[in-house]
Design a protein around this motif. Structure first.
Motif, PDB file in Angstrom:
ATOM      1  N   UNK A   8       0.794  -1.217   0.000  1.00  0.00           N
ATOM      2  CA  UNK A   8       0.000   0.000   0.000  1.00  0.00           C
ATOM      3  C   UNK A   8       0.836   1.282   0.000  1.00  0.00           C
ATOM      4  N   UNK A   9       2.048   1.182  -0.505  1.00  0.00           N
ATOM      5  CA  UNK A   9       2.896   2.377  -0.648  1.00  0.00           C
ATOM      6  C   UNK A   9       2.994   2.802  -2.111  1.00  0.00           C
ATOM      7  N   UNK A  10       2.383   2.060  -3.000  1.00  0.00           N
ATOM      8  CA  UNK A  10       2.432   2.352  -4.427  1.00  0.00           C
ATOM      9  C   UNK A  10       1.022   2.438  -4.981  1.00  0.00           C
ATOM     10  N   UNK A  66      -4.054   6.065 -10.665  1.00  0.00           N
ATOM     11  CA  UNK A  66      -4.472   4.772 -10.102  1.00  0.00           C
ATOM     12  C   UNK A  66      -4.249   4.793  -8.592  1.00  0.00           C
ATOM     13  N   UNK A  67      -4.935   5.715  -7.903  1.00  0.00           N
ATOM     14  CA  UNK A  67      -4.609   6.009  -6.500  1.00  0.00           C
ATOM     15  C   UNK A  67      -5.139   4.982  -5.505  1.00  0.00           C
ATOM     16  N   UNK A  68      -6.098   4.170  -5.895  1.00  0.00           N
ATOM     17  CA  UNK A  68      -6.653   3.196  -4.939  1.00  0.00           C
ATOM     18  C   UNK A  68      -5.574   2.207  -4.505  1.00  0.00           C
ATOM     19  N   UNK A  69      -5.716   1.729  -3.295  1.00  0.00           N
ATOM     20  CA  UNK A  69      -4.720   0.832  -2.731  1.00  0.00           C
ATOM     21  C   UNK A  69      -3.636   1.578  -1.988  1.00  0.00           C
ATOM     22  N   UNK A  70      -3.533   2.887  -2.237  1.00  0.00           N
ATOM     23  CA  UNK A  70      -2.503   3.716  -1.607  1.00  0.00           C
ATOM     24  C   UNK A  70      -2.952   4.114  -0.203  1.00  0.00           C
ATOM     25  N   UNK A  71      -2.066   3.985   0.776  1.00  0.00           N
ATOM     26  CA  UNK A  71      -2.361   4.442   2.136  1.00  0.00           C
ATOM     27  C   UNK A  71      -2.160   5.956   2.176  1.00  0.00           C
ATOM     28  N   UNK A  85       3.993   6.737   1.001  1.00  0.00           N
ATOM     29  CA  UNK A  85       3.000   6.561  -0.064  1.00  0.00           C
ATOM     30  C   UNK A  85       2.718   7.899  -0.738  1.00  0.00           C
ATOM     31  N   UNK A  86       2.620   8.963   0.068  1.00  0.00           N
ATOM     32  CA  UNK A  86       2.384  10.299  -0.496  1.00  0.00           C
ATOM     33  C   UNK A  86       3.527  10.711  -1.401  1.00  0.00           C
ATOM     34  N   UNK A  87       4.760  10.454  -0.976  1.00  0.00           N
ATOM     35  CA  UNK A  87       5.916  10.805  -1.808  1.00  0.00           C
ATOM     36  C   UNK A  87       5.889  10.037  -3.130  1.00  0.00           C
ATOM     37  N   UNK A  88       5.585   8.733  -3.061  1.00  0.00           N
ATOM     38  CA  UNK A  88       5.526   7.931  -4.282  1.00  0.00           C
ATOM     39  C   UNK A  88       4.450   8.447  -5.228  1.00  0.00           C
ATOM     40  N   UNK A  89       3.332   8.859  -4.650  1.00  0.00           N
ATOM     41  CA  UNK A  89       2.258   9.398  -5.490  1.00  0.00           C
ATOM     42  C   UNK A  89       2.713  10.673  -6.189  1.00  0.00           C
ATOM     43  N   UNK A  90       3.296  11.590  -5.454  1.00  0.00           N
ATOM     44  CA  UNK A  90       3.653  12.893  -6.017  1.00  0.00           C
ATOM     45  C   UNK A  90       4.652  12.758  -7.160  1.00  0.00           C
ATOM     46  N   UNK A  91       5.615  11.848  -7.040  1.00  0.00           N
ATOM     47  CA  UNK A  91       6.598  11.701  -8.111  1.00  0.00           C
ATOM     48  C   UNK A  91       5.939  11.188  -9.388  1.00  0.00           C
ATOM     49  N   UNK A  92       5.007  10.253  -9.256  1.00  0.00           N
ATOM     50  CA  UNK A  92       4.336   9.727 -10.450  1.00  0.00           C
ATOM     51  C   UNK A  92       3.341  10.738 -11.017  1.00  0.00           C
TER      52      UNK A  92
END
Length: 610
Positions: A168-170, A382-387, A393-400
């Motif tokens: 749940x970090x991606x 594709x944000x579902x599954x992300x904590x 998880x927030x950092x991984x989201x922002x980079x993508x």
């Protein structure tokens, strides 16, 4: 299906340069139609692969391999039937290999290796040496391999992929966290799932452009970037209406140059009239063109004011449909370019003027067809599954997310950014609110020309569009829910958390999920088949329920847009307007007439400020 896979396998060693061998290569079309070069090699086709469940491949020296035992058809994920593998259990790590040949006439040029998308953590090797890494479920990336390869020679290309969906970090989207698909979660996607290609570029070539239409001043403003800047090289930009050049400008090849093209007798882009101007970019050195890129642009404007969404300065009602971009044979990957085009045509035939592209980073070819055919889109991750309460998880989201915004921001069809969906597990620790503020501010800094819907279905923190989800069938209850009263917060999905989330502040109010009415073909009924609400007994009942819901939204003056769930069935979720195989369930003329009971053009708009 076996025959189709076998046909693809015949193309195992085929390379397509430009249009060569397109008939034998899966997904042969150029994958980046808004930034197209003629010198390229499509690397789709048969690769070798191996699963690495123990994640010991590096210890075994697999980065130096010259081939694995298994064969897979790229760009289809190993879970799909089109890949020839169809392994649907969790794949925490896998490896790919193929040989690449560098044309002799690429000597002296920058050689780029491009991936449309790899889910999730990609490590790329050439002849055993790591050349780069990328993290993302659906964002595109490019690697400069010039110093690792030699023109006229063959090399081993190896890709290691790690995927930890359950961590749940991606980003995962609608990929199921359980072994089986269930509810609104479906078959997983691992590894390569979009086109892989190489291209040769001049060392002083054009790297990217950001083109922003300004219809109020009748001009197109372009910000270029170059691989190597030069005050002596020139960039020549020409805009065409058909074959006629209507504007041209020459600037120095520096990253602070700005091109302003006046557009006389301007033709606007809209779903009703999706006119596109062709554009060419030529980098000229010592009087010779060393780089040429073909592109296009649509002159249109979107903004929000007074409770409305505006298209070309006119209030516009968005009749969107939820499109999840799943295919029975390719999962996240369309089996063909024609299939992408067909999905948009199906949406238009059902009465929609656009789609919310849901829980998946759609490929650029989809946006290309939306631009061409006149179809509004909302870009989502594709944000579902992300904590969403976790800082990593927030950092991984922002980079993508920043990669996606940069990639897609030139498409005229894309009118709203929707980074998150139903973040109803957010808590008041401060991580989520800080996260969403970051998303909003970064998105606006990268693209101030579009509204941002921070979180579809509420949990709003900072947003230009106020979106809610409501699957109520009773039309009177829908009217009551969407009747605004001064001094009271309007209907929202997270009323219990309004003390720490944003309050409604007059933004355009959109029901960006409703309907979800199931109609299930008996031959496709599963033990876990479902749609929202109780099962509908007759087709006439279906038409009546649908029309009643649409009429309720029509009667709600503050509702200025909707998104119906959904375009097609997806596996066990069988509430599409079309079946999963894209055949129609209903009389589509009748369906179209129901959705078009709300016109796109809003006549006599009232001031909806709240």
């Amino acid at each position: 299906m076996k025959k189709l896979v076998s046909a693809f396998a015949l193309a195992a060693t085929m390379l397509s340069v430009g249009t060569t061998a397109e008939a034998q290569t899966p997904r042969p079309e150029y994958p980046r139609p808004q930034f197209e070069r003629s010198t390229w090699i499509n690397l789709n086709g048969t690769w070798t692969y191996a699963f690495d469940f123990g994640r010991t491949g590096m210890e075994k020296g697999w980065n130096k391999t010259e081939g694995f035992d298994g064969k897979i058809m790229v760009p289809f994920c190993p879970e799909s039937s089109l890949s020839g593998v169809q392994h649907t259990d969790f794949i925490n790590s896998m490896w790919y290999h193929r040989k690449i040949s560098i044309p002799a006439d690429w000597d002296g040029k920058k050689i780029l290796l491009n991936f449309g998308a790899v889910d999730y953590e990609a490590h790329v090797f050439i002849d055993g040496t790591v050349i780069g890494r990328h993290y993302g479920a659906g964002s595109s990336f490019s690697m400069d391999i010039t110093k690792y390869v030699k023109a006229g020679h063959q090399h081993n290309l190896v890709l290691m992929v790690n995927d930890d969906l359950r961590g749940r970090k991606q980003l995962g989207g609608k990929q199921s966290l359980g072994f089986y698909s269930g509810g609104c979660n479906y078959t997983r996607v691992t590894g390569i799932w979009q086109t892989v290609w190489m291209e040769a570029v001049a060392k002083e070539g054009l790297k990217s452009v950001f083109a922003t239409p300004d219809i109020d001043q009748k001009q197109l403003v372009i910000y270029p970037q170059f691989y190597n800047e030069s005050n002596t090289n020139k960039l020549v930009v020409t805009m065409y209406d058909g074959k006629k050049a209507v504007a041209s400008k020459t600037v120095n090849c520096t990253n602070n140059s700005v091109i302003v093209l006046p557009v006389k007798n301007m033709k606007l882009w809209s779903p009703e009239s999706p006119f596109l101007y062709d554009i060419t970019y030529k980098v000229v050195k010592d009087g010779k063109t060393i780089d040429e890129v073909k592109s296009y642009a649509g002159m249109r404007k979107v903004h929000t004011a007074n409770g409305y969404f505006y298209l070309n300065n006119k209030p516009y009602f968005q009749r969107l449909v939820l499109d999840q971009g799943y295919y029975p044979d390719g999962i996240w990957t369309a089996p063909s370019d024609e299939a992408l085009k067909k999905d948009i045509q199906l949406g238009k035939e059902a009465g929609f003027n656009g789609a919310r592209l849901h829980q998946k980073s759609f490929e650029e070819r989809y946006y290309y067809w939306a631009d061409k055919l006149g179809y509004l889109t909302w870009g989502e991750s594709a944000s579902w599954g992300l904590d969403v309460n976790n800082e990593l998880a927030a950092r991984n989201f922002l980079s993508e997310w920043t990669e996606l915004v940069e990639r897609d921001r030139n498409h005229p069809s894309l009118v709203t950014w929707t980074p998150l969906n139903e973040t109803w597990d957010a808590n008041n620790s401060g991580v989520y609110t800080h996260f969403v503020e970051n998303i909003y501010n970064i998105t606006k800094a990268m693209d101030s020309t579009r509204p941002v819907n921070d979180a579809s279905g509420d949990c709003h923190v900072k947003t230009d569009i106020w979106s809610v989800h409501n699957y109520e069938r009773d039309p009177q209850k829908l009217r009551e829910a969407f009747t605004f009263e001064h001094g009271k917060e309007p209907y929202r999905n997270t009323m219990d958390r309004k003390d720490w989330l944003a309050c409604y502040d007059g933004q355009p109010y959109m029901v960006d999920e409703f309907g979800g009415l199931a109609w299930i073909r008996e031959s496709e009924r599963k033990g876990n088949s479902w749609g929202y609400g109780s099962e509908i007994k007759s087709m006439e009942d279906f038409y009546k329920i649908l029309q009643d819901e649409v009429d309720a939204l029509k009667d709600s003056k503050h509702v200025v847009g909707f998104c119906y769930t959904q375009l097609t069935d997806v596996e066990q979720e069988q509430n599409g307007i079309y079946y999963y195989d894209r055949t129609p369930k209903f009389d589509m003329k009748r369906i179209k007439a129901i959705f078009e009971r709300i016109p796109s053009i809003i006549e006599n708009p009232q001031d909806l400020s709240y």
